[in-house]
Design a protein around this motif. Sequence first.
Motif, PDB file in Angstrom:
ATOM      1  N   VAL A  44      49.201  21.842 -29.817  1.00 42.55           N
ATOM      2  CA  VAL A  44      48.457  20.740 -29.212  1.00 42.55           C
ATOM      3  C   VAL A  44      46.980  21.104 -29.159  1.00 42.55           C
ATOM      4  O   VAL A  44      46.612  22.152 -28.628  1.00 42.55           O
ATOM      5  N   GLU A  45      46.151  20.250 -29.753  1.00 44.24           N
ATOM      6  CA  GLU A  45      44.705  20.412 -29.691  1.00 44.24           C
ATOM      7  C   GLU A  45      44.143  19.550 -28.560  1.00 44.24           C
ATOM      8  O   GLU A  45      44.539  18.397 -28.411  1.00 44.24           O
ATOM      9  N   LYS A  46      43.234  20.120 -27.801  1.00 38.75           N
ATOM     10  CA  LYS A  46      42.543  19.358 -26.765  1.00 38.75           C
ATOM     11  C   LYS A  46      41.187  18.929 -27.306  1.00 38.75           C
ATOM     12  O   LYS A  46      40.329  19.770 -27.565  1.00 38.75           O
ATOM     13  N   ARG A  47      41.010  17.630 -27.499  1.00 36.49           N
ATOM     14  CA  ARG A  47      39.786  17.099 -28.080  1.00 36.49           C
ATOM     15  C   ARG A  47      38.851  16.558 -26.997  1.00 36.49           C
ATOM     16  O   ARG A  47      39.269  15.788 -26.124  1.00 36.49           O
ATOM     17  N   LEU A  48      37.595  16.946 -27.100  1.00 37.60           N
ATOM     18  CA  LEU A  48      36.576  16.471 -26.176  1.00 37.60           C
ATOM     19  C   LEU A  48      36.436  14.955 -26.277  1.00 37.60           C
ATOM     20  O   LEU A  48      36.348  14.399 -27.372  1.00 37.60           O
ATOM     21  N   ALA A  49      36.416  14.283 -25.127  1.00 32.81           N
ATOM     22  CA  ALA A  49      36.143  12.846 -25.051  1.00 32.81           C
ATOM     23  C   ALA A  49      34.881  12.645 -24.217  1.00 32.81           C
ATOM     24  O   ALA A  49      34.404  13.585 -23.564  1.00 32.81           O
ATOM     25  N   ILE A  50      34.317  11.441 -24.257  1.00 31.61           N
ATOM     26  CA  ILE A  50      33.089  11.177 -23.502  1.00 31.61           C
ATOM     27  C   ILE A  50      33.284  10.029 -22.515  1.00 31.61           C
ATOM     28  O   ILE A  50      34.039   9.087 -22.763  1.00 31.61           O
ATOM     29  N   GLU A  51      32.602  10.155 -21.378  1.00 30.09           N
ATOM     30  CA  GLU A  51      32.539   9.109 -20.365  1.00 30.09           C
ATOM     31  C   GLU A  51      31.199   8.395 -20.486  1.00 30.09           C
ATOM     32  O   GLU A  51      30.170   9.027 -20.775  1.00 30.09           O
ATOM     33  N   VAL A  52      31.204   7.099 -20.271  1.00 28.68           N
ATOM     34  CA  VAL A  52      29.997   6.286 -20.391  1.00 28.68           C
ATOM     35  C   VAL A  52      29.778   5.504 -19.103  1.00 28.68           C
ATOM     36  O   VAL A  52      30.688   4.821 -18.633  1.00 28.68           O
ATOM     37  N   ASP A  53      28.584   5.636 -18.518  1.00 28.21           N
ATOM     38  CA  ASP A  53      28.195   4.834 -17.357  1.00 28.21           C
ATOM     39  C   ASP A  53      27.055   3.906 -17.750  1.00 28.21           C
ATOM     40  O   ASP A  53      26.100   4.337 -18.413  1.00 28.21           O
ATOM     41  N   VAL A  54      27.154   2.648 -17.340  1.00 23.50           N
ATOM     42  CA  VAL A  54      26.082   1.668 -17.543  1.00 23.50           C
ATOM     43  C   VAL A  54      25.432   1.410 -16.190  1.00 23.50           C
ATOM     44  O   VAL A  54      26.119   1.096 -15.210  1.00 23.50           O
ATOM     45  N   LEU A  55      24.121   1.569 -16.123  1.00 20.92           N
ATOM     46  CA  LEU A  55      23.382   1.418 -14.879  1.00 20.92           C
ATOM     47  C   LEU A  55      22.359   0.296 -15.000  1.00 20.92           C
ATOM     48  O   LEU A  55      21.834   0.033 -16.085  1.00 20.92           O
ATOM     49  N   ASP A  56      22.073  -0.360 -13.884  1.00 27.51           N
ATOM     50  CA  ASP A  56      21.070  -1.422 -13.898  1.00 27.51           C
ATOM     51  C   ASP A  56      19.684  -0.839 -13.625  1.00 27.51           C
ATOM     52  O   ASP A  56      19.501   0.382 -13.528  1.00 27.51           O
ATOM     53  N   ALA A  57      18.689  -1.698 -13.483  1.00 31.88           N
ATOM     54  CA  ALA A  57      17.300  -1.256 -13.332  1.00 31.88           C
ATOM     55  C   ALA A  57      17.078  -0.472 -12.044  1.00 31.88           C
ATOM     56  O   ALA A  57      16.117   0.299 -11.937  1.00 31.88           O
ATOM     57  N   THR A  58      17.954  -0.622 -11.048  1.00 30.78           N
ATOM     58  CA  THR A  58      17.820   0.113  -9.785  1.00 30.78           C
ATOM     59  C   THR A  58      18.527   1.463  -9.824  1.00 30.78           C
ATOM     60  O   THR A  58      18.439   2.239  -8.870  1.00 30.78           O
ATOM     61  N   GLY A  59      19.257   1.736 -10.907  1.00 27.34           N
ATOM     62  CA  GLY A  59      19.999   2.989 -10.999  1.00 27.34           C
ATOM     63  C   GLY A  59      21.422   2.896 -10.505  1.00 27.34           C
ATOM     64  O   GLY A  59      22.124   3.919 -10.465  1.00 27.34           O
ATOM     65  N   ALA A  60      21.870   1.711 -10.146  1.00 22.79           N
ATOM     66  CA  ALA A  60      23.244   1.527  -9.675  1.00 22.79           C
ATOM     67  C   ALA A  60      24.199   1.398 -10.863  1.00 22.79           C
ATOM     68  O   ALA A  60      23.883   0.702 -11.842  1.00 22.79           O
ATOM     69  N   VAL A  61      25.346   2.050 -10.782  1.00 16.21           N
ATOM     70  CA  VAL A  61      26.348   1.963 -11.839  1.00 16.21           C
ATOM     71  C   VAL A  61      27.030   0.603 -11.780  1.00 16.21           C
ATOM     72  O   VAL A  61      27.570   0.213 -10.735  1.00 16.21           O
ATOM     73  N   VAL A  62      26.982  -0.135 -12.896  1.00 14.19           N
ATOM     74  CA  VAL A  62      27.559  -1.480 -12.925  1.00 14.19           C
ATOM     75  C   VAL A  62      28.727  -1.590 -13.910  1.00 14.19           C
ATOM     76  O   VAL A  62      29.315  -2.658 -14.055  1.00 14.19           O
ATOM     77  N   GLY A  63      29.045  -0.505 -14.581  1.00 16.70           N
ATOM     78  CA  GLY A  63      30.172  -0.541 -15.518  1.00 16.70           C
ATOM     79  C   GLY A  63      30.371   0.829 -16.138  1.00 16.70           C
ATOM     80  O   GLY A  63      29.516   1.709 -16.050  1.00 16.70           O
ATOM     81  N   GLY A  64      31.523   1.008 -16.739  1.00 17.65           N
ATOM     82  CA  GLY A  64      31.814   2.288 -17.374  1.00 17.65           C
ATOM     83  C   GLY A  64      32.972   2.189 -18.340  1.00 17.65           C
ATOM     84  O   GLY A  64      33.783   1.266 -18.270  1.00 17.65           O
ATOM     85  N   THR A  65      33.041   3.133 -19.251  1.00 16.18           N
ATOM     86  CA  THR A  65      34.142   3.192 -20.201  1.00 16.18           C
ATOM     87  C   THR A  65      34.220   4.625 -20.721  1.00 16.18           C
ATOM     88  O   THR A  65      33.584   5.540 -20.172  1.00 16.18           O
TER      89      THR A  65
END
Length: 344
Positions: free
Chosen positions: A133-154
């Motif tokens: 079994v290989e463990k493959r690196l995945a990435i997290e994505v955060d989308v932030l608005d102009a105030t720096g607040a997180v408004v979405g992610g994937t």
Amino acid sequence: MTEVSPTVWAPSGNRHVLLTVHTGRHDIVELARSSAARLAKAGITVRLLEDEADALGIEGAQVVPPDAEAARGAEIVMVFGGDGTFLRAAELARYSNAALMGVNLGRVGFLAETEPEAVEETLTAIERCEYSVEKRLAIEVDVLDATGAVVGGTWALNEASVEKSERSRVLDLVVAIDGRPLTSFGCDGVLFATPTGSTAYAFSAGGPVVWPDVEAMLVVPSNAHALFSRPLVTSPDSVLTVAIPADGNRARVSADGRRALEVPEGGRVDVRRAARPVRIARVHKTTFGDRLVAKFGLPVRGFRDARRHDPGHEMAPDRNVLTRGYVRGDGGEGGHGGDTDDDA
């Protein structure tokens, strides 16, 4: 990172294998049916997704909703299809300890472990628990608005791309690494790729091919209007950022070409290593280099030795490039450097 399971592993309790299938082709459905029958005969419970169960028509299978719980408790998620089907399966397996094992029935199928003609060998390995079994690196994505607040992610196994929303306009942006601005330019977008995704969208955009056991993240500009727009390879612990000026073009995020998010005006996108890797099961002993040769039809002999010009026929599949055990143009075996490796 690669975690190798013992040669023979005896699991406790019932064993479960979840099938994910490209049901639009009759040959794929038939192969999935025959594979399910063999797994069931070996005492392994076969699971099917609700939206695929009717098309597959496999009696005695356990039917589960296509959600985050589908692979819970499963040992393997077996994929019958191309890379698109594999990426869908990765969504299901991500929050479980199940390992993905793909049977390539698409075109390139870089993520898949085996080709259709080797399915019997693959099923035997599953039955006997003879796989790594290989463990493959995945990435997290955060989308932030102009105030720096997180408004979405994937998240993504291959890549997350920040793209312009309006095709007729250039996307102006600023790239930052670990909170420090690096450069700005106009472009069609920027790709943030994993080593696994280096042979996918990032490769087409001019990025480097990165071996999957390398711990790194890639930044690949797409059609940038700038002198400094080379692909970058960063630390896996970095935070990669794209900031979109408030007076610029609107942008969106696409993750593995499957999940999309809009970036608010004046917002930004942060990308970092995901807390959980994706687990991929391997049966065959071929190296990543051998996969590159096979999938891309790379020439592996010097131009002075080449007798044939059709890509993909430079080396027999049972010969190792490194020992120069290649096949001559007249069909005979040639080369130097000792014995060949039949596992290559």
